[in-house]
Design a protein around this motif. Sequence first.
Motif, PDB file in Angstrom:
ATOM      1  N   LYS A  96       8.892  -1.134 -13.258  1.00  0.00           N
ATOM      2  CA  LYS A  96       9.465   0.209 -13.208  1.00  0.00           C
ATOM      3  C   LYS A  96      10.252   0.335 -11.903  1.00  0.00           C
ATOM      4  CE  LYS A  96       5.783   2.298 -15.984  1.00  0.00           C
ATOM      5  NZ  LYS A  96       4.717   3.336 -16.028  1.00  0.00           N
ATOM      6  N   TRP A  97      11.563   0.151 -12.006  1.00  0.00           N
ATOM      7  CA  TRP A  97      12.393   0.082 -10.808  1.00  0.00           C
ATOM      8  C   TRP A  97      12.388   1.383 -10.014  1.00  0.00           C
ATOM      9  CZ3 TRP A  97      13.007  -4.778 -10.218  1.00  0.00           C
ATOM     10  CH2 TRP A  97      13.297  -5.632 -11.284  1.00  0.00           C
ATOM     11  N   ASN A  98      12.143   2.486 -10.644  1.00  0.00           N
ATOM     12  CA  ASN A  98      12.212   3.776  -9.956  1.00  0.00           C
ATOM     13  C   ASN A  98      10.912   4.179  -9.274  1.00  0.00           C
ATOM     14  OD1 ASN A  98      14.896   4.180 -10.770  1.00  0.00           O
ATOM     15  ND2 ASN A  98      14.228   4.996 -12.757  1.00  0.00           N
ATOM     16  N   SER A  99       9.910   3.337  -9.370  1.00  0.00           N
ATOM     17  CA  SER A  99       8.618   3.707  -8.769  1.00  0.00           C
ATOM     18  C   SER A  99       8.180   2.717  -7.698  1.00  0.00           C
ATOM     19  CB  SER A  99       7.549   3.798  -9.867  1.00  0.00           C
ATOM     20  OG  SER A  99       7.410   2.544 -10.528  1.00  0.00           O
ATOM     21  N   ILE A 100       9.136   2.044  -7.057  1.00  0.00           N
ATOM     22  CA  ILE A 100       8.817   1.075  -6.006  1.00  0.00           C
ATOM     23  C   ILE A 100       8.611   1.816  -4.696  1.00  0.00           C
ATOM     24  CG2 ILE A 100       9.554  -1.016  -4.808  1.00  0.00           C
ATOM     25  CD1 ILE A 100       9.140  -1.390  -7.796  1.00  0.00           C
ATOM     26  N   ALA A 101       7.467   1.599  -4.055  1.00  0.00           N
ATOM     27  CA  ALA A 101       7.165   2.266  -2.788  1.00  0.00           C
ATOM     28  C   ALA A 101       7.989   1.657  -1.659  1.00  0.00           C
ATOM     29  CB  ALA A 101       5.674   2.150  -2.469  1.00  0.00           C
ATOM     30  N   THR A 102       8.373   2.500  -0.708  1.00  0.00           N
ATOM     31  CA  THR A 102       9.172   2.059   0.434  1.00  0.00           C
ATOM     32  C   THR A 102       8.336   1.210   1.390  1.00  0.00           C
ATOM     33  OG1 THR A 102      10.549   4.029   0.295  1.00  0.00           O
ATOM     34  CG2 THR A 102      10.558   2.844   2.391  1.00  0.00           C
ATOM     35  N   ILE A 103       8.957   0.152   1.926  1.00  0.00           N
ATOM     36  CA  ILE A 103       8.323  -0.674   2.971  1.00  0.00           C
ATOM     37  C   ILE A 103       9.098  -0.445   4.261  1.00  0.00           C
ATOM     38  CG2 ILE A 103       7.746  -2.996   3.748  1.00  0.00           C
ATOM     39  CD1 ILE A 103       7.564  -3.869   0.867  1.00  0.00           C
ATOM     40  N   SER A 104       8.446   0.135   5.259  1.00  0.00           N
ATOM     41  CA  SER A 104       9.085   0.428   6.542  1.00  0.00           C
ATOM     42  C   SER A 104       8.545  -0.500   7.622  1.00  0.00           C
ATOM     43  CB  SER A 104       8.842   1.885   6.951  1.00  0.00           C
ATOM     44  OG  SER A 104       9.323   2.759   5.955  1.00  0.00           O
ATOM     45  N   ASP A 105       9.401  -0.800   8.588  1.00  0.00           N
ATOM     46  CA  ASP A 105       8.978  -1.604   9.737  1.00  0.00           C
ATOM     47  C   ASP A 105       8.412  -0.664  10.795  1.00  0.00           C
ATOM     48  OD1 ASP A 105       8.569  -3.371  11.766  1.00  0.00           O
ATOM     49  OD2 ASP A 105      10.681  -3.855  12.105  1.00  0.00           O
ATOM     50  N   LYS A 106       7.102  -0.677  10.918  1.00  0.00           N
ATOM     51  CA  LYS A 106       6.443   0.195  11.891  1.00  0.00           C
ATOM     52  C   LYS A 106       5.706  -0.584  12.980  1.00  0.00           C
ATOM     53  CE  LYS A 106       5.717   3.844   8.446  1.00  0.00           C
ATOM     54  NZ  LYS A 106       4.712   4.677   7.729  1.00  0.00           N
ATOM     55  N   LEU A 107       5.560  -1.907  12.787  1.00  0.00           N
ATOM     56  CA  LEU A 107       4.723  -2.690  13.690  1.00  0.00           C
ATOM     57  C   LEU A 107       5.512  -3.608  14.613  1.00  0.00           C
ATOM     58  CD1 LEU A 107       1.881  -3.695  11.172  1.00  0.00           C
ATOM     59  CD2 LEU A 107       1.880  -1.816  12.820  1.00  0.00           C
TER      60      LEU A 107
END
Length: 767
Positions: A96-107
Amino acid sequence: MLVQDRAVPKSPKSPKSQIRALPTLHRKHHRFSEAKSLDFSTWVSDNFYKIVTICILIFTVAAVFFLYNSTDTASFLRLQSKTQQSLDSISLPQIKWNSIATISDKLSPYANFRSEQWIVVSVSDYPSDLLKKMVKIRGWQVLAIGNSRTPKDWSLKGAIFLSLDEQANLGFRVVDYLPYDSYVRKSVGYLFAIQHGAKKIFDCDDRGEVIGDDLGKHFDEELVGKGARQESILQYSHDNPNRTVVNPYIHFGQRSVWPRGLPLENVGEIGHEEFYTEVFGGKQYIQQGISNGLPDVDSVFYFTRKSGLEAFDIRFDEHAPKVALPQGMMVPVNSFNTMYHSSAFWALMLPVSVSTMASDVLRGYWGQRLLWEIGGYVVVYPPTIHRYDRIEAYPFSEEKDLHVNVGRLIKFLVSWRSNKHGLFDKILELSYAMAEEGFWTEKDLKFTAAWLQDLLAVGYQQPRLMSLELDRPRANIGHGDRREFVPQKLPSVHLGVEETGTVNYEIGNLIRWRKYFGNVVLIMFCNGPVERTALEWKLLYGRIFKTVIILSGQKNSDLAVKQGRLDHVYKYLPKIFDQYSSAEGFLFLEDDTILNYWNLLQADKSKLWITDKVSKSWTTVSTNGNSEWYLKQAEMVKKVISTMPVHFQVNYKEVMKNDQSLTICSSEIFYIPRHFTADFVDLVSLVGDLDIHHKVAIPMFFVSMDLPQNFDSVLNTMVYKQKSPTNSTHYSAQAPAVHPWNVSSEQDFIKLIRIMAEGDPLLMELV
């Protein structure tokens, strides 16, 4: 007869019922079988099923033996693999392409860093000299990806390095599929760059040197907008629909060289194009560069086209026009000299279930086919890097599956069609089809799914599809559509032969000096009267250097003296750099400093030279309690530093740890090699209209471009006095330079010549 009896139709009753119906005495009579006839046909009839069974068994064993011992062992393994896959029934992942959670660079330490242009390289050893030069390329951020063989203390100022542990902490799905000791871990780097603002990615390795240290001179960095080159591009003709792959090296002058990934059956096609067509630029989303020195060749070429241990140094035509590939035609694409624009970032995925020597080639063909779905194309460019031959073994075993499969793969890709309505759906479907066909395994299908999800998770927007009609008849090529270009025929190997002979000692020295500095431009600033000294300076130093440029406060067209201000003299250098684009380096000299060029032969012309170890020339002063001039200069320096790209800031702050001080250098003499000129120009543009003095700007530039420990030490032993002595006893022919020395007339010049003749006796011919 017995045979005739067997031909009689049998009773419909079963044999058992017949036996039961017989009298007891009759059954005893049949305890022993009847004597068999010796007739051959009878025996065959009786044993027919046994014979068939044995024949099938023998045929099966023979087939297995043949497959196992054939030269194409990979065919058997693929057959075995495909059989197993059919049993396992590969399934197409549902996402489901519209339900991919965001991956952010926080570390990571670079969480807030952004750059639009990235160079991604895999590193297995400490930084090479070539990689150190690559970090200096203007406007590009180097990202180094480590693996299990990379030293744990790997570091390079100006580059971002991701170790295995740091890669694992980024949260990307693809990490679960990547081998620990392979360059294909660059897939993590691509995602990291996209996550941090990438619009362009240059995919390369650490054994190539960018020609001219400027990617923008070779590739099309901008495809749309103000900076784009609005031009038509030469394109291979689609006149022959059966031609699906080409050797681009022929177009650039090398008919007998072929790239890794070209089917071996196409190696013999060495004729140049009868004619080309044209395509309008703007959608060359994948740009493949040619490599001088050691181009991208396979092991077959490497081991059959050279003798002994000499290194390859193959050159291509740098003036040949770039050339595009039309739909239906492909070219090998590699992972060490290729520019990807954002519309093709999805095509950066390196497959993991094939050998490392095949991974980037399979990726290239796979990506080219999908590029047609968005109306994009590949363009091959003239030489962009020089790649050095390390004379290492080329693993043929790593290429075997490439040689076996690549021809079949190209045919498969050209004929492949999809009815999916989204690009990522098409990508996944093609990866599924390639797994079914045995070009790679189900592992790469799952890897593709992870890769596409990670792309969306880092903020990538999949491009829109273009309405393509690949199966429609192609347009006829009219006479007016044809474009001609006849490639040069360059030799594949250049042999350097150095002539030697016996010459006069002094003449021999002059030849050596001229050979060493013959491609270096000398830039002199004259404080004295140029009408009395300009020609003399050109006469003295013009014997040695490529050219001598005179700058002065007053312009003199008759003497070719250019006007400039000494306090801002650095602002005039970029124009000179551009004017002499083929020069190896640039040496700046004020006329109150004498250059003993014979003592500079041991200097490294690829490094920066400056008087940072000459205490009276290079000083650091505190801005507290000093004059207002120092305070204003320090404030302007801080303003420039705050706008510097990461690699400049890292260098500067590594050296200048105290922001309450200001570094001053008299800067009467310094040297800038060609590959640092782009950095120098960038720094001058950062200064802009600020009134930073020459003595403040030059040391700021130098420590930003490189660390002082990397400067060449040739000027460290120069004779330096703050005031001019009353006599000439401070001159030394053994020093690289002498300061100060005033020349304001012809008589002063004659006196100088006679003193310098101690080091260059031929100078006496001038007086």
